[in-house]
Design a protein around this motif. Structure first.
Motif, PDB file in Angstrom:
ATOM      1  N   ARG A  36      73.962  58.428  35.947  1.00 15.18           N
ATOM      2  CA  ARG A  36      73.105  57.559  36.755  1.00 15.18           C
ATOM      3  C   ARG A  36      72.839  58.143  38.142  1.00 15.18           C
ATOM      4  NH1 ARG A  36      75.743  51.881  35.044  1.00 15.18           N
ATOM      5  NH2 ARG A  36      75.210  52.079  32.856  1.00 15.18           N
ATOM      6  N   ASP A  38      69.311  58.218  41.332  1.00 13.54           N
ATOM      7  CA  ASP A  38      67.865  58.414  41.421  1.00 13.54           C
ATOM      8  C   ASP A  38      67.484  59.787  41.947  1.00 13.54           C
ATOM      9  OD1 ASP A  38      68.646  58.036  43.977  1.00 13.54           O
ATOM     10  OD2 ASP A  38      67.634  56.102  44.261  1.00 13.54           O
ATOM     11  N   SER A  39      68.472  60.672  42.099  1.00 15.62           N
ATOM     12  CA  SER A  39      68.173  62.055  42.498  1.00 15.62           C
ATOM     13  C   SER A  39      69.231  62.944  41.861  1.00 15.62           C
ATOM     14  CB  SER A  39      68.214  62.199  44.023  1.00 15.62           C
ATOM     15  OG  SER A  39      69.537  61.981  44.482  1.00 15.62           O
ATOM     16  N   SER A  42      72.380  62.607  43.792  1.00 13.94           N
ATOM     17  CA  SER A  42      73.150  61.382  43.554  1.00 13.94           C
ATOM     18  C   SER A  42      73.756  61.390  42.145  1.00 13.94           C
ATOM     19  CB  SER A  42      72.333  60.120  43.830  1.00 13.94           C
ATOM     20  OG  SER A  42      71.259  60.046  42.941  1.00 13.94           O
ATOM     21  N   LYS A  43      73.116  62.059  41.206  1.00 13.92           N
ATOM     22  CA  LYS A  43      73.714  62.216  39.867  1.00 13.92           C
ATOM     23  C   LYS A  43      74.984  63.071  39.966  1.00 13.92           C
ATOM     24  CE  LYS A  43      69.700  61.738  36.801  1.00 13.92           C
ATOM     25  NZ  LYS A  43      68.541  61.288  37.542  1.00 13.92           N
ATOM     26  N   ASP A  75      67.782  64.603  34.125  1.00 13.65           N
ATOM     27  CA  ASP A  75      66.402  64.405  34.580  1.00 13.65           C
ATOM     28  C   ASP A  75      66.314  64.695  36.076  1.00 13.65           C
ATOM     29  OD1 ASP A  75      65.554  63.627  32.092  1.00 13.65           O
ATOM     30  OD2 ASP A  75      65.958  61.498  32.472  1.00 13.65           O
ATOM     31  N   SER A  76      65.157  65.173  36.472  1.00 16.57           N
ATOM     32  CA  SER A  76      64.926  65.438  37.898  1.00 16.57           C
ATOM     33  C   SER A  76      63.913  64.433  38.436  1.00 16.57           C
ATOM     34  CB  SER A  76      64.377  66.849  38.057  1.00 16.57           C
ATOM     35  OG  SER A  76      63.706  66.976  39.284  1.00 16.57           O
ATOM     36  N   GLU A  77      64.052  64.124  39.718  1.00 17.23           N
ATOM     37  CA  GLU A  77      63.084  63.224  40.365  1.00 17.23           C
ATOM     38  C   GLU A  77      61.879  63.977  40.917  1.00 17.23           C
ATOM     39  OE1 GLU A  77      65.953  64.168  41.575  1.00 17.23           O
ATOM     40  OE2 GLU A  77      65.922  64.384  43.762  1.00 17.23           O
ATOM     41  N   ILE A  78      61.903  65.325  40.809  1.00 15.45           N
ATOM     42  CA  ILE A  78      60.788  66.120  41.348  1.00 15.45           C
ATOM     43  C   ILE A  78      59.780  66.363  40.230  1.00 15.45           C
ATOM     44  CG2 ILE A  78      60.155  68.313  42.428  1.00 15.45           C
ATOM     45  CD1 ILE A  78      62.910  68.597  43.520  1.00 15.45           C
ATOM     46  N   HIS A 127      65.654  72.141  38.809  1.00 14.62           N
ATOM     47  CA  HIS A 127      66.086  71.373  39.979  1.00 14.62           C
ATOM     48  C   HIS A 127      67.620  71.363  40.033  1.00 14.62           C
ATOM     49  CE1 HIS A 127      65.810  67.368  42.429  1.00 14.62           C
ATOM     50  NE2 HIS A 127      66.433  68.343  43.066  1.00 14.62           N
TER      51      HIS A 127
END
Ligand SMILES: O=C(O)[C@H]1NCC[C@@H]1O
Length: 352
Positions: A36, A38-39, A42-43, A75-78, A127
């Motif tokens: 979990r 959002d970046s 943070s993961k 997963d990446s947020e970019i 990323h």
């Protein structure tokens, strides 16, 4: 013979094992719970706080070993990233890993994590916790080959810093950033040779330097406090002035873990340092050799840039990775050592 999994409890974790210049990379492909956050940064925090038992399960013995290294694709947020990744080692989670980027570049193309592969090179945007790293993977006739990558802005953080190192007295080191911070010092300062000395002696000296720098030099990074820690010490052969001859180094990182490769993030940081000192110019390619295995990467500064207030460079590092196997890991309910343990030849047994 049709191989069956033994009766087990919990998840089955599947991995693909690779190596880059001798340094292992265990790529986790399935069986991990959701990471979990959002970046990617943070993961990384979430994995450290909630999933660390799985790092020990995969990195430590009996499935791994003291010097094992892993990559978990996330997963990446970019939007421009093809994949995100968390790096793991014997003691926690790194922010950058060049040998892993070289292996993951191939892995991503081979496993269709990028849209349409292009010849002669396919770009894979990875990323990493330190930021977006661009890998360029040789691709021809459906086959992947060598990989070069452009890392995040790299910079000399501090040069000629005197620290007091237990057992060695005052030692002058440089500290440089290549996605992770390293201290650099010539092995000669300790009467050692990165190519010939016993690994144990090199590890002892490097570990003592790491301890000293951690306690005596305050690091900071312009973009995130999560990046502001010393990852390890790189002992060099002192040949920093540009030459077409290879220069050797050995990287001791995390909990006295020894890199078998020339260390992609270390080469990035070392080139930034050499550039800062005027010892190498833009686009001068240097060959970096691992004191541990003799394997080689090349490195060059390709562009000047900034990182906060630091004058920085984009560094290109190139090397080659290979596949070594595929495994599925399980845990039998009555195995007392199933959670992982660490054994090195210098310390006591450490269960986890
Ligand atoms: O190549 C690298 O950058 C890495 N190899 C192990 C330690 C570093 O993360």
């Amino acid at each position: 013979m049709d191989l069956q999994l033994p009766p087990h409890e919990g998840a089955v974790i599947s991995v693909v094992d690779m190596h880059t210049g001798g340094e292992p990379l265990r790529v986790i492909v399935s069986g991990y719970p959701e990471v979990r956050g959002d970046s990617v940064l943070s993961k990384r925090r979430y994995a450290r706080e909630h999933l660390d038992h799985l790092r020990r399960f995969l990195m430590h013995e009996p499935r791994g070993h003291y010097d094992m290294y892993g990559a978990l694709i996330v997963d990446s947020e970019i939007p421009e990233a093809d994949l995100g990744v968390l790096f793991m080692h014997n003691d926690g989670y790194s922010t950058m890993c060049g040998h892993a980027v070289i292996a993951l570049g191939r892995f991503a193309v081979d496993n269709k994590l990028v849209k349409e592969p292009q010849s002669p090179e396919t770009q894979v945007n990875i990323h990493c916790p330190c930021g977006l790293v661009k890998a360029f993977v040789e691709y021809s006739g459906g086959k992947t080959g060598g990989v070069r990558f452009h890392s995040v802005p790299a910079f000399a953080f501090a040069t000629d810093v005197t620290v007091t190192v237990e057992g060695f007295g005052e030692v002058v080191v440089d500290v440089s950033y290549g996605g992770a911070f390293y201290a650099f010092v010539s092995a000669q300062r300790f009467g050692l040779d990165v190519n010939k000395s016993r690994t144990r002696d090199l590890v002892d000296a490097a570990t003592a330097v790491t301890k000293a720098v951690k306690s005596q030099v305050k690091l900071h990074h312009p973009t995130s406090d999560d990046l502001a820690f010393l990852y390890g010490t790189i002992l060099t052969d002192g040949k920093d002035e540009f030459s077409s001859d290879p220069t050797a180094n050995i990287c001791v990182f995390a909990e006295a873990q020894v890199d078998r490769s020339p260390t992609g993030s270390g080469v990035t940081a070392r080139v930034a340092l050499q550039y800062h000192k005027g010892l190498i110019q833009l686009n001068q390619t240097r060959t970096f050799q691992s004191g541990a295995t003799g394997s080689q990467f090349t490195g060059k500064a390709v562009q000047e840039t900034k990182c906060g207030g630091f004058r920085a460079v984009v560094v290109e590092v190139a090397g080659r990775a290979f596949y070594t196997g595929v495994s599925r890991f399980v845990q039998e309910p009555d195995d007392e050592l199933a959670h992982g343990f660490l054994l090195n030849h210098q310390g006591p047994f450490r269960g986890s």
